[in-house]
Design an enzyme around this catalytic site. Sequence first.
Site, mmCIF file in Angstrom:
data_model
loop_
_atom_site.group_PDB
_atom_site.id
_atom_site.type_symbol
_atom_site.label_atom_id
_atom_site.label_comp_id
_atom_site.label_asym_id
_atom_site.label_seq_id
_atom_site.Cartn_x
_atom_site.Cartn_y
_atom_site.Cartn_z
ATOM 1 N N GLU A 289 -2.674 -3.741 6.931
ATOM 2 C CA GLU A 289 -3.827 -4.618 7.100
ATOM 3 C C GLU A 289 -3.956 -5.715 6.070
ATOM 4 O OE1 GLU A 289 -5.407 -0.947 4.751
ATOM 5 O OE2 GLU A 289 -3.975 -1.334 6.366
ATOM 6 N N GLU B 146 0.834 -1.198 0.000
ATOM 7 C CA GLU B 146 0.000 0.000 0.000
ATOM 8 C C GLU B 146 0.871 1.252 0.000
ATOM 9 O OE1 GLU B 146 -4.085 1.445 2.150
ATOM 10 O OE2 GLU B 146 -2.468 0.832 3.452
ATOM 11 N N GLU C 155 -9.468 4.370 6.124
ATOM 12 C CA GLU C 155 -8.677 4.778 7.290
ATOM 13 C C GLU C 155 -9.484 5.522 8.345
ATOM 14 O OE1 GLU C 155 -6.030 3.453 7.772
ATOM 15 O OE2 GLU C 155 -5.259 2.881 5.801
ATOM 16 N N HIS D 76 -7.191 -1.283 15.123
ATOM 17 C CA HIS D 76 -7.259 -0.569 13.839
ATOM 18 C C HIS D 76 -7.127 -1.545 12.669
ATOM 19 C CE1 HIS D 76 -6.540 3.109 11.319
ATOM 20 N NE2 HIS D 76 -5.927 2.212 10.553
ATOM 21 N N GLU D 77 -6.113 -2.407 12.737
ATOM 22 C CA GLU D 77 -5.855 -3.313 11.610
ATOM 23 C C GLU D 77 -6.932 -4.386 11.480
ATOM 24 O OE1 GLU D 77 -3.694 -2.266 9.596
ATOM 25 O OE2 GLU D 77 -2.974 -0.761 11.005
ATOM 26 N N HIS E 200 -9.877 -3.022 9.693
ATOM 27 C CA HIS E 200 -9.638 -2.966 8.248
ATOM 28 C C HIS E 200 -10.049 -4.262 7.542
ATOM 29 C CE1 HIS E 200 -7.857 0.766 7.089
ATOM 30 N NE2 HIS E 200 -6.835 0.696 7.911
ATOM 31 N N GLY F 228 3.392 1.833 10.651
ATOM 32 C CA GLY F 228 3.049 1.332 11.978
ATOM 33 C C GLY F 228 2.531 -0.090 11.891
ATOM 34 N N ALA F 229 1.724 -0.347 10.863
ATOM 35 C CA ALA F 229 1.192 -1.688 10.594
ATOM 36 C C ALA F 229 0.522 -1.645 9.224
ATOM 37 C CB ALA F 229 0.195 -2.108 11.671
#
Length: 1017
Positions: free
Chosen positions: A426, A290, A481, A458-459, A462, A423-424
């Site tokens: 998905e 991404e 997001e 958060h992930e 997603h 940070g991460a």
Amino acid sequence: MESFESERAPLPRNMIENSMFEEEPDVVDLAKESPSYPIDSDDVVYEPRSSRLLVRGLGENDMDEEEEDYESSARLLGMSFMNRSSNQRSASSSYTRQQPSGSCSMPSAKKTVAGILVLIIVASIAMVIYFLPRCTFSKDGCHKANSSMERIYPVASNGELFPWTDLRLPNSVRPVQYELWLFPNLTTMTFQGNVNITMVVMQGTKKIVLHSSDMKILKATFQGKEVKILEYKPWQQIAIKFSEELKKGQQYVLNILYTASLSNSYDGFYNSSYIDTTGKRRVLAATQFEPLAARKAFPCFDEPAFKASFLIKIKREAEYISLSNMHKTKTTNLPDGFFEDEFEKSMNMSTYLVAFIVANFSCLSANVSNTLVSVYAVPDKKDQVHYALKTATELLQFYNTFFEIKYPLSKLDLVGIPDFLAGAMENWGLITFRETTLLVGNHSSPIDKQLVTSVIAHELAHQWFGNLVTMRWWNDLWLNEGFATYMQYMSIETKYPELDIDNEFLNVRFRAMAKDSLNSSHPVSSKVTTPEQVEEMFDSVSYEKGASILLMLNATLSEKAFQKGVIEYLRNYRGGNTENEDLWSSLSQVAGRSINVSQMMNTWTVQKGFPLVTVNKIGKQVKLTQEHFLLNADNATNHSNLWHIPLTYVNDTCSNSSSCKQVFLFKDKVATLEVSDSVKWLKFNYKNEGFYIVDYGENGWKDLINALNANVSVLSHEDRASLINNIFALSRLGKVSFRQVLNLFAYLHNETETAPLTEALTQLNHILRLLEKRSDLLLVSRMAVYITEHFGDLMDSQSWGEETSVSKQALRSALLETACSLNRPNCTEQAKSLFDQWIASNKTKVIPGDLLRAVLSVAAQSEDGWTELLDTYKHSIYDSEKRKTLEALASTQNVRKIVWILKAALEGSEIQTPELPLVISTVCRHFAGHLYAWDFVKENWDKLTQKFPIGSFPLQSIIMSTTSQFSTKMHLEEVEQFFGSLKDRGSQMRSIQEATETIKLNMRWMDRNLATLRTWL
């Protein structure tokens, strides 16, 4: 980082360079220029004013012979030339020159006709010369290298015309399935690939265009027959041209064999490494696609709307494992000693969600709701995965229930990557993390756990918002997001109330408003075309403002109605791609007739910024006015923007409960409310659930300040923090004097809650740093005294032992880090004592995690302490401890150490390069290093843009860290001239506009308030 003498080095030089602005030419050479405007896919993209017929004709039927191209170009351009000439003649025909008496008589008709014929012949000859094949005239004469055709169509790398003229791919062909085989060589850091793409023709076409970047294509076949690949590198596109049209509805198979190097820039299929506890460097390969990097790993249709299924096989060495989105179905032992892993066919998904890893990892697993959840880490850290596994399984169950759609895959992996920039990420079924945001060890504090929980929440969100339902194009990135950010806070507040996430969400909303108050901001849903523009969408507006307006909508509709609308949205568009209106359509079905969701929310998503609501209470009448809250440094105003504001308010008769909240839908420029005679004051924007700022006027502010001085609990802690944030913002806008700000701060002597205290500290520390960077030592000293007068007792009353409350930890951390940075003796002595005990215990004594940064930053100011911390950083296997140690190292006032640590983070040997933005941010917070960091960025700009893509969040962070504390004309000119000199190396980034705007605002604030500060401090 480094160990050198503590002598002060000379101040860094100022690099001044000229910025240049070029006028856009009439005809754009698409081989060199990218369009600066958004273009819809499959439309004719570039139509010069003089040759629209030419472009449309070529878009339909590719010409095979160059002579035809040139003849057609000349003919059409000639027609256009003649039309322009005739237009000019007709425009001037109304003016007839008068013949004076005695002049020559008019020529005969015969002579006139002869003259016209001669002129026509001369003009024809001139036009033939003008449009000679392979000659395009300009001010500089004939450029034989360019034909008019080449000025419309890009030139492929082999010199042929590339058959497509848009950064977006055509919609004529869509992928159905990818069969991908990969063999990464972790010794040579290269990989081989073979991809079979099954595609369906949506409309008849003679070309296929897809993406490919930084790879060597060895062979390509179409339906088993070898074909030639054309490549246009500036747009990372490849194409195949056909002599016969591909038929609508037919499926075809394209096979491409290729090789490439593993990327070293943290995107695409990249190599990563780390040092294990034995001192040996270990290597691995991982992906980060991404937004636009799947094309670096395999040729593909690399846009979110081109969803397809994936069958992936990976060849590897025996010492490694491989992971991908789906379960591994089998492993084959190959004759050459390697192994080949084959994975299940995936669901349809966008290319940016594809992922694979080849590494030596250990894992811990648990089965929940028919899904195998596993957390992977390097072997040295396998005992730090327990918290993440427990949290992931609990949140997965929560989301399954909340969305009423079960997670659709049979497995979910969470993987900690040692050298990871984001940070991460998905990726569906294979979520990748920085180790800091996944692993929890013995040294982790509840605040560290709050961070890990937030990122996992958060992930996982997603997996529904982004993976199951995906935005159609990056202009609506917020649908991914913003929703994931909102859901992370909502889920944690529901599932883990002990983590006090509401304070963090409040801070997030304040940060989002600060960013969105600038003219350099952008609408939540923005038009984007270029890769740089796509990268820039990953910012506070897409994430934090997106989440904030969803909170506001939830509060307006009610939680149950909002949840029902979200479920409807996911069910309606499951497996597909969406736009803004699709979400509003689903929510409208549950909103009832009282609210037009689409009409209301479009005012928050398709125009930038947010409103300022001005309140004027006279007796029972409350006059409301709305305008764009814009901190415009150039004093420009725009009064046309209006928002549909779900305005909430409480009053002195009932102010501290949600049952007290009243709602008024404010749509117009001006409106009037009527309240009871007995109401003394009003507080708008209950708990700051709305995304707007309120100005109460001089009397309104006075009433609220008096109320707080009389009883601090008369408003919720969120409302008190909101008042502090709003009055500072209004001070920056010039609506409120800084004296009024100081008047509000008088109540802080009675404040004990985290949110208002930390907001006040944040605002005062910002002013302190601005004054410090101006070298105004007297005012710096006075501001430090002011801060300690208001917060000193609280600072001294903080304990230095274990604390379980996350909210109290956050407050203690903010207070003590400020106290120690101001060299308050009680703080520095306690910090030194704790550090000495830690060293005496051979670093086994646990320092509370929320105190660690303060303690280590004090220690880092001495030579011996800094050396000990560098050794700790190199050998620690606990990532939360390691990162705080790095921040402490970067806080040194020793200039030689500052220079070393910046260089080390850029090189990536002793400090991993993904930490460079953190290092620069920390260095810039202190006086000794901020100018060195700025010089470092200027001198290493090209290296930085090789590590971090132009427009990416790390680069945005570096730009703002190094410039946001400047407040002088000299620094403004320097920043403008340096970034203006970059041209296509980043000069058009939005963050550069933000940087210069911020400096201008700092200058304006100083001009307005320095006298007040000198008088009142």
